[in-house]
Design a protein around this motif. Structure first.
Motif, PDB file in Angstrom:
ATOM      1  N   LEU A 106     -14.297  -4.912   4.000  1.00 15.66           N
ATOM      2  CA  LEU A 106     -13.180  -4.493   3.166  1.00 15.66           C
ATOM      3  C   LEU A 106     -13.485  -3.109   2.609  1.00 15.66           C
ATOM      4  N   THR A 107     -12.547  -2.170   2.742  1.00 20.05           N
ATOM      5  CA  THR A 107     -12.796  -0.798   2.295  1.00 20.05           C
ATOM      6  C   THR A 107     -11.895  -0.356   1.146  1.00 20.05           C
ATOM      7  N   GLU A 108     -10.749  -1.020   0.949  1.00 17.60           N
ATOM      8  CA  GLU A 108      -9.829  -0.594  -0.115  1.00 17.60           C
ATOM      9  C   GLU A 108      -8.853  -1.720  -0.431  1.00 17.60           C
ATOM     10  N   VAL A 109      -8.558  -1.902  -1.699  1.00 14.04           N
ATOM     11  CA  VAL A 109      -7.499  -2.802  -2.137  1.00 14.04           C
ATOM     12  C   VAL A 109      -6.764  -2.099  -3.272  1.00 14.04           C
ATOM     13  N   GLY A 110      -5.458  -1.933  -3.128  1.00  9.70           N
ATOM     14  CA  GLY A 110      -4.694  -1.260  -4.175  1.00  9.70           C
ATOM     15  C   GLY A 110      -3.290  -0.950  -3.717  1.00  9.70           C
ATOM     16  N   ARG A 111      -2.561  -0.280  -4.558  1.00  8.84           N
ATOM     17  CA  ARG A 111      -1.173   0.076  -4.230  1.00  8.84           C
ATOM     18  C   ARG A 111      -1.144   1.435  -3.536  1.00  8.84           C
ATOM     19  N   ALA A 112      -0.258   1.541  -2.549  1.00 13.17           N
ATOM     20  CA  ALA A 112      -0.140   2.778  -1.783  1.00 13.17           C
ATOM     21  C   ALA A 112       1.275   2.872  -1.237  1.00 13.17           C
ATOM     22  N   PRO A 113       1.748   4.091  -0.954  1.00 12.33           N
ATOM     23  CA  PRO A 113       3.085   4.246  -0.383  1.00 12.33           C
ATOM     24  C   PRO A 113       3.134   3.703   1.037  1.00 12.33           C
ATOM     25  N   ALA A 114       4.167   2.962   1.351  1.00 12.70           N
ATOM     26  CA  ALA A 114       4.282   2.341   2.671  1.00 12.70           C
ATOM     27  C   ALA A 114       4.612   3.387   3.732  1.00 12.70           C
ATOM     28  N   PRO A 115       3.857   3.412   4.832  1.00 11.82           N
ATOM     29  CA  PRO A 115       4.241   4.278   5.950  1.00 11.82           C
ATOM     30  C   PRO A 115       5.532   3.770   6.575  1.00 11.82           C
ATOM     31  N   PRO A 146      12.643   1.228   1.486  1.00 15.38           N
ATOM     32  CA  PRO A 146      12.590   2.668   1.770  1.00 15.38           C
ATOM     33  C   PRO A 146      11.160   3.131   2.069  1.00 15.38           C
ATOM     34  N   ASP A 147      11.057   4.181   2.887  1.00 14.35           N
ATOM     35  CA  ASP A 147       9.757   4.780   3.148  1.00 14.35           C
ATOM     36  C   ASP A 147       9.066   5.136   1.834  1.00 14.35           C
ATOM     37  N   HIS A 148       7.761   4.985   1.816  1.00 20.83           N
ATOM     38  CA  HIS A 148       6.912   5.347   0.675  1.00 20.83           C
ATOM     39  C   HIS A 148       7.066   4.409  -0.519  1.00 20.83           C
ATOM     40  N   THR A 149       7.741   3.276  -0.327  1.00 23.32           N
ATOM     41  CA  THR A 149       7.774   2.263  -1.389  1.00 23.32           C
ATOM     42  C   THR A 149       6.349   1.815  -1.696  1.00 23.32           C
ATOM     43  N   SER A 150       6.029   1.643  -2.961  1.00 29.26           N
ATOM     44  CA  SER A 150       4.679   1.217  -3.342  1.00 29.26           C
ATOM     45  C   SER A 150       4.461  -0.248  -2.959  1.00 29.26           C
ATOM     46  N   LEU A 151       3.451  -0.491  -2.137  1.00 25.32           N
ATOM     47  CA  LEU A 151       3.083  -1.836  -1.699  1.00 25.32           C
ATOM     48  C   LEU A 151       1.592  -2.056  -1.935  1.00 25.32           C
ATOM     49  N   LEU A 152       1.181  -3.311  -1.923  1.00 20.61           N
ATOM     50  CA  LEU A 152      -0.245  -3.601  -1.993  1.00 20.61           C
ATOM     51  C   LEU A 152      -0.831  -3.519  -0.585  1.00 20.61           C
ATOM     52  N   VAL A 153      -1.951  -2.823  -0.430  1.00 18.11           N
ATOM     53  CA  VAL A 153      -2.607  -2.725   0.864  1.00 18.11           C
ATOM     54  C   VAL A 153      -4.060  -3.157   0.739  1.00 18.11           C
ATOM     55  N   ARG A 154      -4.516  -3.899   1.717  1.00 19.67           N
ATOM     56  CA  ARG A 154      -5.915  -4.291   1.853  1.00 19.67           C
ATOM     57  C   ARG A 154      -6.414  -3.690   3.163  1.00 19.67           C
ATOM     58  N   ARG A 155      -7.281  -2.674   3.068  1.00 18.94           N
ATOM     59  CA  ARG A 155      -7.771  -1.987   4.260  1.00 18.94           C
ATOM     60  C   ARG A 155      -9.163  -2.502   4.624  1.00 18.94           C
ATOM     61  N   HIS A 156      -9.436  -2.515   5.929  1.00 21.37           N
ATOM     62  CA  HIS A 156     -10.753  -2.973   6.367  1.00 21.37           C
ATOM     63  C   HIS A 156     -11.193  -2.215   7.614  1.00 21.37           C
ATOM     64  N   LEU A 157     -12.486  -2.318   7.896  1.00 23.43           N
ATOM     65  CA  LEU A 157     -13.085  -1.767   9.100  1.00 23.43           C
ATOM     66  C   LEU A 157     -13.855  -2.893   9.776  1.00 23.43           C
ATOM     67  N   VAL A 158     -13.673  -3.036  11.088  1.00 23.89           N
ATOM     68  CA  VAL A 158     -14.382  -4.071  11.838  1.00 23.89           C
ATOM     69  C   VAL A 158     -15.440  -3.401  12.711  1.00 23.89           C
ATOM     70  N   ARG A 159     -16.625  -3.980  12.693  1.00 23.37           N
ATOM     71  CA  ARG A 159     -17.726  -3.489  13.523  1.00 23.37           C
ATOM     72  C   ARG A 159     -18.254  -4.602  14.405  1.00 23.37           C
ATOM     73  N   GLY A 202      -8.122  -1.502  10.160  1.00 22.71           N
ATOM     74  CA  GLY A 202      -7.024  -2.407   9.877  1.00 22.71           C
ATOM     75  C   GLY A 202      -6.487  -2.280   8.465  1.00 22.71           C
ATOM     76  N   ALA A 203      -5.258  -2.721   8.277  1.00 21.69           N
ATOM     77  CA  ALA A 203      -4.637  -2.729   6.956  1.00 21.69           C
ATOM     78  C   ALA A 203      -3.623  -3.857   6.905  1.00 21.69           C
ATOM     79  N   ALA A 204      -3.611  -4.592   5.810  1.00 20.23           N
ATOM     80  CA  ALA A 204      -2.633  -5.655   5.589  1.00 20.23           C
ATOM     81  C   ALA A 204      -1.812  -5.279   4.354  1.00 20.23           C
ATOM     82  N   TRP A 205      -0.499  -5.284   4.492  1.00 17.52           N
ATOM     83  CA  TRP A 205       0.424  -4.854   3.447  1.00 17.52           C
ATOM     84  C   TRP A 205       1.227  -6.029   2.917  1.00 17.52           C
ATOM     85  N   PHE A 206       1.454  -6.034   1.586  1.00 14.21           N
ATOM     86  CA  PHE A 206       2.247  -7.080   0.942  1.00 14.21           C
ATOM     87  C   PHE A 206       3.167  -6.446  -0.096  1.00 14.21           C
ATOM     88  N   ARG A 207       4.300  -7.114  -0.372  1.00  9.49           N
ATOM     89  CA  ARG A 207       5.164  -6.660  -1.461  1.00  9.49           C
ATOM     90  C   ARG A 207       4.439  -6.865  -2.797  1.00  9.49           C
TER      91      ARG A 207
END
Length: 264
Positions: A107-116, A126-139, A148-153
């Protein structure tokens, strides 16, 4: 060991094939540094510029990786396997221990970010709506193989465990179902090939002209409302997406919701 000037393939491609054959034979192991460009050029009996083109081709293909100030190495993983998103759910919606053993997710990041745009479109916002994102890197074998990134309202996950920077010891969808209170019912996968952006190339340790495969995965509840939108990006030359499935007999009909293949 020399290139054949009478062959149909241009010399740098001949040499690239010979180097790959040597790697397959085990002459150079995964993670091993190759001899210098001048040394290899002398070995193959070609100009340094020709040998450099061979190395560049193998870097684009993902066979080799160059570390500035250190040299050129055989890419440190021999596994070229990834999975379609349905593999995350399992035959019984359970945890895939074999995948967990091969792939280490960080897991590399958890927080709110504008939606691509592609994520916003999937959620119908709408584009850039603030969503929760959980980003990760797999090795695997300590080599990055997936971003990877998982987005939620935000309104779906506010105050839940999904907002915390922590792993859950179980698949994310199971945590999301419990936290959000909606069950994953159907999903859609769209896979495209493209060039990586600068950050992707750096993280995946590939050249900027090495193609990547990009997955957009949308999971819906039983009312076809998007619960989760996930993205995954893999280095194309090192990634094989494999799926096994039953072929219907002459009297059988595909169910209405059978996934198809769209080309375009």
């Amino acid at each position: 060991m020399q290139s054949n000037p009478g062959a149909a393939e241009v010399p740098h491609r001949q040499i690239a094939e010979q180097i790959k054959a040597q790697i397959r034979r085990g002459d150079w192991a995964a993670g091993e540094r190759l001899p210098s460009i001048p040394a290899l050029a002398e070995t193959f009996g070609v100009a340094k510029q020709t040998l450099q083109r061979s190395i560049d081709q193998l870097r684009v293909e993902g066979v080799l990786i160059t570390k500035p100030g250190s040299g050129t190495y055989v890419r440190g993983t021999k596994r070229r396997l990834n999975r379609l998103s349905r593999g995350r759910y399992g035959g019984h919606r359970g945890y895939h221990a074999d995948l967990a053993a091969r792939y280490r997710q960080h897991l590399t990041e958890v927080g709110r970010a504008p939606a691509p745009p592609e994520v916003a479109d999937a959620f119908g916002v709408p584009d850039h709506t603030s969503l929760l994102v959980r980003r990760h890197l797999v090795r695997t074998d300590d080599v990055p193989v997936e971003i990877g990134a998982a987005w939620f309202r935000v309104e779906d996950v506010a105050g839940t465990s999904l907002e915390r920077f922590e792993g859950f010891g179980r698949p994310l969808y199971q945590e999301a179902e419990e936290a959000i209170g909606r069950r994953y019912a159907t999903a859609s996968d769209v896979i495209t090939a493209r060039q990586p952006d600068r950050d992707e190339a750096e993280i995946l340790q590939i050249r900027g002209d090495t193609p990547v495969l990009h997955l957009l995965h949308v999971a819906y509840d039983d009312k076809h409302r998007a619960i989760e939108v996930s993205q995954a990006t893999w280095p194309g030359p090192m990634t094989t997406l494999t799926e096994n499935y039953k072929i219907p007999g002459p009297a059988e009909e595909l169910p209405d919701d059978e996934p198809g293949m769209a080309l375009g």
